[in-house]
Design a protein around this motif. Sequence first.
Motif, mmCIF file in Angstrom:
data_model
loop_
_atom_site.group_PDB
_atom_site.id
_atom_site.type_symbol
_atom_site.label_atom_id
_atom_site.label_comp_id
_atom_site.label_asym_id
_atom_site.label_seq_id
_atom_site.Cartn_x
_atom_site.Cartn_y
_atom_site.Cartn_z
ATOM 1 N N TRP A 72 0.629 -1.237 -0.626
ATOM 2 C CA TRP A 72 0.099 0.100 0.339
ATOM 3 C C TRP A 72 0.685 1.032 0.083
ATOM 4 O O TRP A 72 0.665 1.806 -0.638
ATOM 5 C CB TRP A 72 -0.987 0.101 1.440
ATOM 6 C CG TRP A 72 -1.450 0.771 1.272
ATOM 7 C CD1 TRP A 72 -2.440 2.280 2.050
ATOM 8 C CD2 TRP A 72 -3.115 1.386 0.519
ATOM 9 N NE1 TRP A 72 -3.028 2.887 1.991
ATOM 10 C CE2 TRP A 72 -3.371 2.424 1.156
ATOM 11 C CE3 TRP A 72 -4.200 0.540 -0.105
ATOM 12 C CZ2 TRP A 72 -4.983 3.034 0.687
ATOM 13 C CZ3 TRP A 72 -5.125 0.360 -0.976
ATOM 14 C CH2 TRP A 72 -5.836 1.936 -0.304
ATOM 15 N N GLN A 73 1.621 1.242 1.094
ATOM 16 C CA GLN A 73 2.928 2.078 1.092
ATOM 17 C C GLN A 73 3.574 2.135 -0.825
ATOM 18 O O GLN A 73 3.970 3.880 -1.124
ATOM 19 C CB GLN A 73 3.867 2.158 1.619
ATOM 20 C CG GLN A 73 2.953 1.976 3.097
ATOM 21 C CD GLN A 73 4.393 2.250 4.700
ATOM 22 O OE1 GLN A 73 4.861 1.469 4.646
ATOM 23 N NE2 GLN A 73 3.933 2.270 5.333
ATOM 24 N N PHE A 74 3.790 1.525 -1.260
ATOM 25 C CA PHE A 74 4.797 1.259 -2.036
ATOM 26 C C PHE A 74 3.417 2.253 -3.594
ATOM 27 O O PHE A 74 3.493 3.269 -4.048
ATOM 28 C CB PHE A 74 4.728 -0.042 -3.199
ATOM 29 C CG PHE A 74 5.210 0.391 -4.560
ATOM 30 C CD1 PHE A 74 6.007 0.706 -4.574
ATOM 31 C CD2 PHE A 74 4.510 -0.739 -5.311
ATOM 32 C CE1 PHE A 74 6.394 0.677 -6.401
ATOM 33 C CE2 PHE A 74 4.465 -0.523 -6.728
ATOM 34 C CZ PHE A 74 5.475 -0.226 -7.201
ATOM 35 N N LEU A 75 2.171 1.860 -3.210
ATOM 36 C CA LEU A 75 1.043 2.099 -4.557
ATOM 37 C C LEU A 75 1.408 4.033 -4.114
ATOM 38 O O LEU A 75 0.733 4.183 -5.178
ATOM 39 C CB LEU A 75 0.148 1.460 -4.136
ATOM 40 C CG LEU A 75 -0.214 0.464 -4.949
ATOM 41 C CD1 LEU A 75 -1.891 -0.237 -4.538
ATOM 42 C CD2 LEU A 75 -0.073 0.562 -6.018
ATOM 43 N N GLY A 76 1.582 4.130 -2.557
ATOM 44 C CA GLY A 76 0.726 5.812 -2.350
ATOM 45 C C GLY A 76 1.841 6.643 -3.284
ATOM 46 O O GLY A 76 1.987 7.879 -3.061
ATOM 47 N N GLN A 77 3.371 5.701 -2.892
ATOM 48 C CA GLN A 77 4.331 6.509 -3.290
ATOM 49 C C GLN A 77 3.942 6.917 -4.952
ATOM 50 O O GLN A 77 4.500 7.770 -5.533
ATOM 51 C CB GLN A 77 5.446 5.903 -3.206
ATOM 52 C CG GLN A 77 6.193 5.446 -1.829
ATOM 53 C CD GLN A 77 7.017 4.525 -1.400
ATOM 54 O OE1 GLN A 77 7.867 4.112 -2.530
ATOM 55 N NE2 GLN A 77 7.363 4.992 -0.588
ATOM 56 N N LEU A 78 3.986 5.698 -6.049
ATOM 57 C CA LEU A 78 3.548 6.237 -7.327
ATOM 58 C C LEU A 78 2.010 6.635 -7.832
ATOM 59 O O LEU A 78 2.603 7.972 -8.653
ATOM 60 C CB LEU A 78 2.643 4.251 -7.584
ATOM 61 C CG LEU A 78 3.906 3.260 -7.876
ATOM 62 C CD1 LEU A 78 3.593 1.943 -8.874
ATOM 63 C CD2 LEU A 78 4.823 3.961 -8.734
ATOM 64 N N ALA A 79 0.840 6.943 -6.997
ATOM 65 C CA ALA A 79 0.095 7.878 -7.576
ATOM 66 C C ALA A 79 0.281 8.966 -6.740
ATOM 67 O O ALA A 79 0.499 9.808 -7.345
ATOM 68 C CB ALA A 79 -0.775 7.345 -5.887
ATOM 69 N N ASN A 80 1.770 9.192 -5.915
ATOM 70 C CA ASN A 80 2.835 10.955 -5.563
ATOM 71 C C ASN A 80 3.065 11.001 -6.390
ATOM 72 O O ASN A 80 3.224 12.080 -7.292
ATOM 73 C CB ASN A 80 2.938 10.240 -4.213
ATOM 74 C CG ASN A 80 3.061 12.138 -3.571
ATOM 75 O OD1 ASN A 80 2.832 12.927 -3.443
ATOM 76 N ND2 ASN A 80 4.073 11.980 -3.018
ATOM 77 N N GLN A 81 3.622 10.874 -7.121
ATOM 78 C CA GLN A 81 4.532 10.663 -8.445
ATOM 79 C C GLN A 81 3.698 11.138 -9.181
ATOM 80 O O GLN A 81 4.284 12.018 -10.404
ATOM 81 C CB GLN A 81 5.721 9.977 -8.671
ATOM 82 C CG GLN A 81 7.501 9.745 -7.633
ATOM 83 C CD GLN A 81 7.363 8.007 -8.020
ATOM 84 O OE1 GLN A 81 7.976 6.920 -8.446
ATOM 85 N NE2 GLN A 81 8.502 8.203 -7.047
ATOM 86 N N HIS A 82 2.637 9.961 -10.110
ATOM 87 C CA HIS A 82 1.960 10.124 -10.803
ATOM 88 C C HIS A 82 1.448 11.466 -10.878
ATOM 89 O O HIS A 82 1.134 12.575 -12.158
ATOM 90 C CB HIS A 82 1.306 8.828 -11.152
ATOM 91 C CG HIS A 82 -0.249 7.974 -11.796
ATOM 92 N ND1 HIS A 82 1.013 9.029 -13.294
ATOM 93 C CD2 HIS A 82 -1.125 8.794 -12.477
ATOM 94 C CE1 HIS A 82 -0.379 9.284 -14.248
ATOM 95 N NE2 HIS A 82 -1.397 9.226 -13.756
ATOM 96 N N GLY A 83 0.467 12.298 -9.224
ATOM 97 C CA GLY A 83 0.064 13.479 -9.296
ATOM 98 C C GLY A 83 0.830 13.974 -9.785
ATOM 99 O O GLY A 83 0.308 15.559 -9.440
ATOM 100 N N GLY A 84 1.822 14.488 -9.931
ATOM 101 C CA GLY A 84 2.990 14.777 -9.616
ATOM 102 C C GLY A 84 2.648 16.018 -7.499
ATOM 103 O O GLY A 84 3.444 17.282 -8.008
#
Length: 87
Positions: A72-84
């Motif tokens: 879940w933390q990994f997905l949060g990091q991905l979403a954070n990067q993807h969302g800018g």
Amino acid sequence: MEAAINTLVSQFKAYAGKQGSAQTLSREEFQSMLTSQLKSYIKNANDSAAIDQLMGSLDENNDGELSFLEFWQFLGQLANQHGGFNK
């Protein structure tokens, strides 16, 4: 958002249940999930060294597997990067 959470949980369970513990993702299960479900986000998912490095950075308790929280933390990091949002 509820549908998104349900999808993430069901996908985690589907991949985690393929081998070993149904509560965690093994390295192979994680790599399989990345190449199948996140191919647009993880360009080097077929690179064993890259997967080993990524697993090492995510596996907080160093048990060689990813718990749902670690995932879940990994997905949060991905979403954070993807969302800018990391700028």
